[in-house]
Each structure stands twice: as C-alpha cells, then as structure tokens.
Design a protein around this motif. Structure first.
Motif, PDB file in Angstrom:
ATOM      1  N   THR A  27     -29.529  12.718 -10.807  1.00 12.14           N
ATOM      2  CA  THR A  27     -29.152  11.567  -9.981  1.00 12.14           C
ATOM      3  C   THR A  27     -27.962  10.839 -10.591  1.00 12.14           C
ATOM      4  N   ASP A  28     -27.186  10.227  -9.729  1.00 11.79           N
ATOM      5  CA  ASP A  28     -26.096   9.338 -10.131  1.00 11.79           C
ATOM      6  C   ASP A  28     -26.228   8.076  -9.297  1.00 11.79           C
ATOM      7  N   THR A  29     -26.210   6.919  -9.924  1.00  7.02           N
ATOM      8  CA  THR A  29     -26.465   5.664  -9.204  1.00  7.02           C
ATOM      9  C   THR A  29     -25.253   4.746  -9.233  1.00  7.02           C
ATOM     10  N   GLN A  30     -25.193   3.866  -8.229  1.00 10.79           N
ATOM     11  CA  GLN A  30     -24.207   2.787  -8.222  1.00 10.79           C
ATOM     12  C   GLN A  30     -24.855   1.545  -7.645  1.00 10.79           C
ATOM     13  N   LEU A  31     -24.441   0.375  -8.155  1.00 10.95           N
ATOM     14  CA  LEU A  31     -25.029  -0.897  -7.747  1.00 10.95           C
ATOM     15  C   LEU A  31     -24.402  -1.457  -6.479  1.00 10.95           C
ATOM     16  N   GLY A  32     -23.239  -0.945  -6.114  1.00 10.67           N
ATOM     17  CA  GLY A  32     -22.574  -1.455  -4.918  1.00 10.67           C
ATOM     18  C   GLY A  32     -21.536  -2.510  -5.215  1.00 10.67           C
ATOM     19  N   ALA A  33     -20.823  -2.326  -6.337  1.00 12.51           N
ATOM     20  CA  ALA A  33     -19.739  -3.258  -6.651  1.00 12.51           C
ATOM     21  C   ALA A  33     -18.678  -3.179  -5.562  1.00 12.51           C
ATOM     22  N   CYS A  34     -17.909  -4.229  -5.448  1.00 10.62           N
ATOM     23  CA  CYS A  34     -16.859  -4.273  -4.430  1.00 10.62           C
ATOM     24  C   CYS A  34     -15.535  -4.686  -5.093  1.00 10.62           C
ATOM     25  N   PRO A  35     -14.648  -3.729  -5.369  1.00  9.35           N
ATOM     26  CA  PRO A  35     -14.786  -2.308  -5.032  1.00  9.35           C
ATOM     27  C   PRO A  35     -15.529  -1.537  -6.127  1.00  9.35           C
ATOM     28  N   GLU A  36     -16.069  -0.377  -5.756  1.00 13.33           N
ATOM     29  CA  GLU A  36     -16.642   0.535  -6.735  1.00 13.33           C
ATOM     30  C   GLU A  36     -15.505   1.241  -7.474  1.00 13.33           C
ATOM     31  N   SER A  37     -15.698   1.461  -8.762  1.00 18.54           N
ATOM     32  CA  SER A  37     -14.646   2.097  -9.553  1.00 18.54           C
ATOM     33  C   SER A  37     -14.557   3.593  -9.293  1.00 18.54           C
ATOM     34  N   SER A  38     -15.659   4.223  -8.891  1.00 17.44           N
ATOM     35  CA  SER A  38     -15.644   5.664  -8.654  1.00 17.44           C
ATOM     36  C   SER A  38     -16.735   6.026  -7.661  1.00 17.44           C
ATOM     37  N   ALA A  39     -16.635   7.226  -7.104  1.00 20.00           N
ATOM     38  CA  ALA A  39     -17.633   7.706  -6.151  1.00 20.00           C
ATOM     39  C   ALA A  39     -18.824   8.296  -6.897  1.00 20.00           C
ATOM     40  N   LEU A  40     -19.947   8.394  -6.204  1.00 18.14           N
ATOM     41  CA  LEU A  40     -21.088   9.111  -6.766  1.00 18.14           C
ATOM     42  C   LEU A  40     -20.667  10.531  -7.121  1.00 18.14           C
ATOM     43  N   SER A  41     -21.145  11.014  -8.250  1.00 20.74           N
ATOM     44  CA  SER A  41     -20.698  12.306  -8.751  1.00 20.74           C
ATOM     45  C   SER A  41     -21.800  13.351  -8.630  1.00 20.74           C
ATOM     46  N   PRO A  42     -21.612  14.387  -7.792  1.00 18.91           N
ATOM     47  CA  PRO A  42     -22.583  15.486  -7.753  1.00 18.91           C
ATOM     48  C   PRO A  42     -22.645  16.192  -9.111  1.00 18.91           C
ATOM     49  N   GLN A  43     -23.804  16.715  -9.429  1.00 21.41           N
ATOM     50  CA  GLN A  43     -23.971  17.404 -10.705  1.00 21.41           C
ATOM     51  C   GLN A  43     -23.124  18.673 -10.760  1.00 21.41           C
ATOM     52  N   TRP A  44     -22.964  19.341  -9.605  1.00 24.21           N
ATOM     53  CA  TRP A  44     -22.198  20.574  -9.554  1.00 24.21           C
ATOM     54  C   TRP A  44     -21.000  20.372  -8.637  1.00 24.21           C
ATOM     55  N   ALA A  45     -19.838  20.785  -9.120  1.00 25.47           N
ATOM     56  CA  ALA A  45     -18.591  20.554  -8.391  1.00 25.47           C
ATOM     57  C   ALA A  45     -18.551  21.375  -7.109  1.00 25.47           C
ATOM     58  N   GLY A  46     -17.648  20.937  -6.225  1.00 22.15           N
ATOM     59  CA  GLY A  46     -17.397  21.698  -5.010  1.00 22.15           C
ATOM     60  C   GLY A  46     -18.195  21.266  -3.803  1.00 22.15           C
ATOM     61  N   THR A  47     -18.765  20.044  -3.821  1.00 20.73           N
ATOM     62  CA  THR A  47     -19.563  19.578  -2.682  1.00 20.73           C
ATOM     63  C   THR A  47     -18.692  19.444  -1.440  1.00 20.73           C
TER      64      THR A  47
END
Length: 737
Positions: free
Chosen positions: A143-163
């Motif tokens: 899992t990768d979590t974010q609190l919902g900052a505005c703006p968020e510094s980065s996107a949620l990151s999938p564990q495996w690339a190429g999504t």
C-alpha cells in the motif's frame, strides 16, 4: 385588556416525568450570543434546512448506507470523512497488468481508492478485514497512502511499474487515498478466496475552532477561518457543523459544504455548543457524500451533538444543554393577536420508546441497533409502547446514541409550539435563546426556547414561536447508558480463508468466472482448435490465452480441453478427464467432440419432445447476451449448438408457448460452474455428452410458468449456460435460417 388565546391539548408530558423521576440538573450554562457583521441573505442560508424545532417532532432521518462496501461507479460521489471512522472507499482507478511473470499472465493489480476529500486528513491507515494488514500478504500486497495535501507532492506509487492509465500527474490533491498493489501467484494460494475486504481507518478532516482563534472574542491560538492550513483535527460535532456550513475550499473553489460567508454563521454559538459536546463526551464519526443533500448532511452532523441548524439572516444552532432565561415575558409584553399553546403531541405522533442505531466498530462499522430507550412514565401515559428506530448516522458510541435518543423522547413531550404575539421590546431576542414565560392566562410559568420569530415591520411587534424547556430533562438524558448487541464471533483470518479456499480447490481445475468468447473451442475429425481469448478465473486472477490447435486426436471422441499452467500449453484428454479436473495445475476450457468419418459428429441420446424450462430461465442470444425465456418470441435468434454436430451457430426461435406445469429444481455442475435451473420432469439437459432428465437432477419444486421452445434446425438452446433440447413444434416450419 384580555387577550385572545387558545390552549390545545392537555398540559402534561415532561412535567410528569420531572415530578416522577428526575432530580434538578446543574451542569453549566449554554450561552447564545450574537455575532456582529454583515447579515447574509436569509434565503441563501435557510434553503433546504428544516425549521428549528422540528427536531422535537421530526420523523427519524434516513439511515445512511453501508461504509464497508467499496463504491465502484464511474460517477461516484466524493466522500468526506469526519472524526475517527472506517470507510471502504471509492475506487478511482483499477488496472491489471504485467505481461507474464513466473508463468502468470497479468499478475499485478493496482487500485487507487479515495477515502475522503476536504484534505488533508489527520491520518489514514490501511485495513484488511477491519484490521491492520496481516503479514500473510507480505510480498503480495503493498500500500501507498496520502493524506490529501493540497497540492500533493507526488502521486500514489504502484509497487510495480507500468500501471496502465496511471502516471506521476495523477496526484489526487486534496483527497486522502490509498494505492493498493496486489500480486497474484501461479498456484493461487494468496487471494485464493478472492480479493480481501479492504478499507481504511481514518482520522478525518480538520476543522475551524473559534476557541483557538485569537482574533475571535475569547479565543486563543493560530486557527483562522478560511485558512485551512491552520485548521485542527477534532471529533467535536459542533466544530464540524460550523466548518461544513462555511464550506471547504481548494484553490479558491468550494469542494464541500454549504458555502456560507464568514459573518453568516453565529460562531459564538458554535463555540458554546463545542464546549457542551466536550463536557458530555460527544463525538462525531462517519462519512457523508457530495454531490448530495448538503442540508441533510448538516442536519445529520448537528444530530451527533444533539443540535440542529437555525436558519435566518445568520445561521445559528439550537442544541440541548441547560439554558439560562435572558428575560421574562409577562402579560404586559403580549401584543394584539392570538396566543396559543399545544401541550402535547397528537397520539399518532407520540413516541415513548426509541431504538437508537449507531456505527459500531465492534460490528464492522455497520449501522447497529442498540437496546431500546424507554420512558416508562410515557408508556403508562400513552397506554401502550409506541416506538421507532432512530439512526444516528454519525455516532459510534452506544452511550452517546442512548443519550441522544433520550433527548428525542423528552423534547417530544415539551410544550410545543407556543405562539405569542409580543411587544417590540422582545424583537431583539433570536431563535435559540431562552426566555421565561409568566402567563397565567395560558397556565404557563416555565422556561422556553425561541424557535422562530416573525417581525411585523409596520408595528415592530414580533410573533415568537417557542418550545418549552424543562431544566431537569438534561440530567435524565445524560444519565442514559446504552446497551450494545453482542459482538459477533471472530471469523477466519485472511490466511485461514485463503488456505481453506486453496485447499478446497486443490482437487479441482480452475474455471472461468468470465471470458471474452463464450465457447472458444471448435473441432474436426482429428483436432481441436482454440480461439485466442481472455478472461478472469474463479480466483479473480485475469488470464489471456493464445490461439492454437491440438492435433492427432481420435475421431468421434469427447475430450476435456485444458490449459496447463506449468507448461503453458493446451492439452486434450478423453472424457471424463478425471486427473486434470482434479488438479489445480490446469484451467478447464470445456468439453469438445471430434467428428467421425465424413465429418459426422457423435449423436447424443435422443430426447423426447414436450419439454419446458421455467420462464425466468436466461436464454443465450446470438449477440452473446441473455434474456428470460418469457421474453422470447418467434424470430428471436439464438446462439446454440447443433443437436447432432455440436457445432456452434445462430438459429431462430420458430415457436414458443407458455403453460403452468409442475417443475423440478435442478442443481448440477455445468462446464462453467454450478447450475441452478427449474424445468419439467422430462426436460433434458446435455451433460457430459448425455441427455439427462430434470427429474434425475433435482427435486419437485411446485408449479411454475414454463416456456415450450422450438428452435430451427439446431433443436437446442442454451439455458443458464447449459444445452437444453427444444420441444418440437406441431406442424411444418422447422428449417434453416
């Protein structure tokens, strides 16, 4: 001068309760003060919000739905989490991908799930089966979590690339979210029971607290209205009500809430109410949604603190707490006009018992029924128990729910409404404030809370609508303790469920839950061909299979066709294919006959005519969809297999008729899994290349409306995924398209 008056009902209710059971309350004072500033439009504030005082007589609010089901909808609303709560979330992106890894096609799955807007939230923690993620999933669930900052510094990151469809620009700013990354193994040991129940425990959105604002009279701190970076985390219902009424903003745009101006809300009342909620230990917990009914959202938020919105030029709030009378209305204060008082609700509307419902963490956060709260004096007074369920949608504590229910009962027995035409001096008092009534003509010597006021601009007199206020009711209501239902017994752990499911399947080949081609097999005398297709297996693993041909087969023979997961190739074995059907190393595609000499296929046992299936049975159409047999008409084109060649094709319905006949409820294993179907006793299904009577597959199940269907040339149709032989039509007309 004598004033006209009306006294409606019998003076009774809370007074009787006070005399019988309640001691004098004494837990402080709720101040109702006016906030200075520009008066906002009354119409814009009052729109959609029920008139204050309706709470005493209101029907229960609508119960909000489950928070434990993941919302999958292209137009799903945005969630807004308050206090400490659980939520399954709103799916915003899902993709399976990864090519073939360790002989597993598309082994990766990525879900981006949003749990709250209005961020940042205080905290967010992933949950599987309402608990922290088990070590059982190590290496297979990330899992990768974010609190919902505005703006968020980065996107949620999938564990495996190429999504697919996901990149660094998908930041979901302002939204608390979790990225769930799953990896499926070849043997299906992990997630053998399917994807687990996921969710998040959220400490929700932050709020404005005027008590922590040094620019607010009496406040101290750096909290500032409109500057969300200074907001504080709180579970206080009053603060959430005030903040929601003001609205939530992101990049200058309102994203949640009603959107009242800063001076359109009575923040002094909010501060006083917040103190009462803290003194009583009342908190808020739950998720509301927008687009949706913002007014109902605000009403439900207020209900968690035993309050309600008071529309007017400035939005205020009435809440249950001991109140001090600010003035006394005597007969000298009464202007010309009718006075009236209703001393008791109509019998139809009275309640003496409320069954509170609340969000119970011990019951997986479902809306849970607690023990009833009953006032025995009211039951005696009414002559019978009169009860209703009352959902407190944003309450998670059973004692709090019981106290709020008790307030509903005692408020329902207050004198209400009391309508008084008053002299101009009383126009300064506003809804929510307490006055003492000394009116012998009406038999009134009591405190009352103003619910509404109407000022006559010509005479400056004011009509006040009030509700009685019995001080002793507060000690009674706050003394209630709730009784929760028993906590359910613990079920299996994720590991136990997966191991049980994997063990159950250890003796079974995988089947398809869905596939892009309904039946990808075809054959000639010595080979079986498979068309390229993709699908999802019964363990939720996606799979794509290539086109190929299995050669060197015997003619006039029934074969089971499989995909070998280890060797990554097709094989065909003679029916009944017991070894392959009993091994999870294979995926079962179906049974297929090879032709005999001259391309003639083995003919199944001939069925008798006159057979029928229940008219609610799904019948396969030429376009791959299904409709109930009841909707068939002559000319409807079906996709089915020829009765002798077993070749697939499209043939029309020649005749269909209906009758009420005795039926059997049949349950058996079809090519794509279990089948449940109703048919007349002599109806035949093709199972393992044999026609089998319904009477030998099931038990009598009463009488049902059945469909007698005749299909051109093929003489079969696909019912609930199984080949049925049709009933022959009487007379000519059978033939090809």
């Amino acid at each position: 001068m004598s004033k006209p008056l009306k006294i409606i009902g019998t003076v009774a209710g809370v007074v009787a309760l006070v005399a019988g059971t309640i001691a004098t309350a004494g837990i402080g004072t709720a101040a109702f003060a006016a906030a200075a500033g520009t008066v906002a439009s009354a119409a814009s504030i009052a729109s959609g919000i029920a008139m204050l005082g309706s709470q005493a007589l209101a029907k229960p609010p609508p119960a909000r739905g489950s928070v434990t089901q993941l919302i999958v909808d292209a137009n799903a609303p945005q969630p807004y989490a308050m206090g400490g709560t659980h939520f399954a979330g709103v799916l915003r992106h899902r993709a399976g991908y990864g090519g073939t890894v360790d002989k597993v096609p598309n082994p990766y799955l990525f879900d981006a799930v949003v749990y709250s807007g209005g961020g940042p939230v205080q905290s967010i923690s992933p949950r599987v089966d309402f608990a922290a993620v088990s070590s059982w999933y190590t290496g297979f669930l990330y899992t990768d979590t974010q609190l919902g900052a505005c703006p968020e510094s980065s996107a949620l990151s999938p564990q495996w690339a190429g999504t697919p469809g996901w990149s660094s620009s998908h930041k979901l700013s302002g939204q608390a979210a979790i990225g769930w990354s799953y990896r499926f193994d070849k043997k299906g040991k992990k997630f053998a029971n399917g994807l687990p129940v996921t969710g998040a425990y959220i400490e929700g959105v932050k709020v404005y607290d005027p008590r922590q604002d040094s620019t607010f009279p009496g406040g101290s701190g750096s909290c500032r209205l409109g500057d969300e970076g200074t907001y504080v985390y709180s579970t206080n219902p009053a603060l959430h009500a005030g903040t929601y009424a003001y609205g939530r903003y992101q990049n200058g745009k309102r994203t949640f809430g009603i959107g009242l101006p800063a001076d359109g809300i009575d923040w002094a009342v909010v501060a006083a109410w917040a103190n009462v909620c803290e003194a009583n230990g009342w908190t808020i917990s739950g998720v509301c949604f927008e687009p949706g009914d913002r007014s109902q959202n605000l009403i439900d938020i207020c209900a968690a603190g035993s309050g309600e919105p008071v529309p007017g030029g400035v939005l205020s709030f009435k809440f249950d707490a001991p109140a001090v009378a600010l003035d006394t209305i005597t007969e000298e204060d009464i202007a010309d006009g009718n006075m009236s008082v209703v001393a008791m609700q109509s019998y139809r509307d009275r309640l003496n018992t409320i069954i509170p419902k609340y969000r119970s963490a011990d019951h997986n956060w479902e809306l849970t029924q607690a023990d009833a709260v009953t006032v025995s004096e009211y039951v005696t007074e009414d002559g019978e128990e009169r009860s209703a369920e009352w959902p407190f949608n944003f309450v998670k504590d059973v004692d709090q729910a019981a106290q709020l229910a008790a307030y509903r009962l005692v408020n329902g027995r207050e004198l209400h409404p009391i309508e008084l035409p008053c002299m101009p001096r009383l126009r300064a008092y506003r809804p929510g404030e307490c006055l003492h009534l000394d009116l012998p003509q009406l038999g009134l010597d009591t405190d009352a809370i103003i619910l509404n006021r109407e000022i006559d601009p010509a005479t400056m007199t004011v009509k006040l609508t009030l509700i009685g206020e019995t001080p002793a009711k507060h000690a009674y209501a706050l003394g209630e303790t709730g009784v929760a239902p028993p906590t359910p017994a613990l079920g299996q752990t994720p590991q136990e469920r997966d191991e049980t499911s994997a063990g159950a399947r250890r003796g079974a080949a995988y089947r398809f839950a869905s596939k892009t081609i309904n039946y990808p097999l075809s054959s000639d005398e010595d080979s079986i061909s498979i068309a390229a297709f993709s699908g999802v297996l019964s363990n939720a693993v996606p799979i794509s299979l290539p086109a190929d041909t299995i050669p060197y087969l015997d003619s006039s023979t029934t074969y089971g066709v499989f995909w070998d997961l280890e060797a990554e190739e097709y094989l065909a074995t003679e029916w009944p294919s017991e070894d392959e059907m009993g091994s999870s190393d294979y995926v079962f595609l179906g049974y297929q006959n090879t032709a005999g000499e001259g391309g003639v296929y083995p003919e199944p046992d001939p069925p008798p005519p006159g057979n029928c299936v229940a008219d609610d049975t799904p019948i396969l159409l030429a376009d791959g969809t299904s409709i109930p047999a009841a909707d068939l008409v002559p000319g409807t084109v079906l996709r089915t297999r020829h009765e002798t060649t077993m070749a697939w094709g499209e043939w029309p319905v020649l005749a269909v008729s209906f009758a009420d006949e005795p039926v059997y409820a049949c349950e058996f294993e079809g090519e794509d899994g279990p089948v449940i179907i109703r048919a007349t006793a002599d109806h035949r299904f093709l199972i393992n290349n044999r026609w089998v009577r319904a009477s030998s597959l099931g038990e009598p199940d009463g009488t049902a409306r059945v469909a007698k269907i005749t299909v051109a040339e093929a003489h079969t149709y696909i019912s609930s995924g199984v080949i049925s032989h049709n009933a022959k039509a009487e007379g000519p007309g059978d033939g090809p398209i």
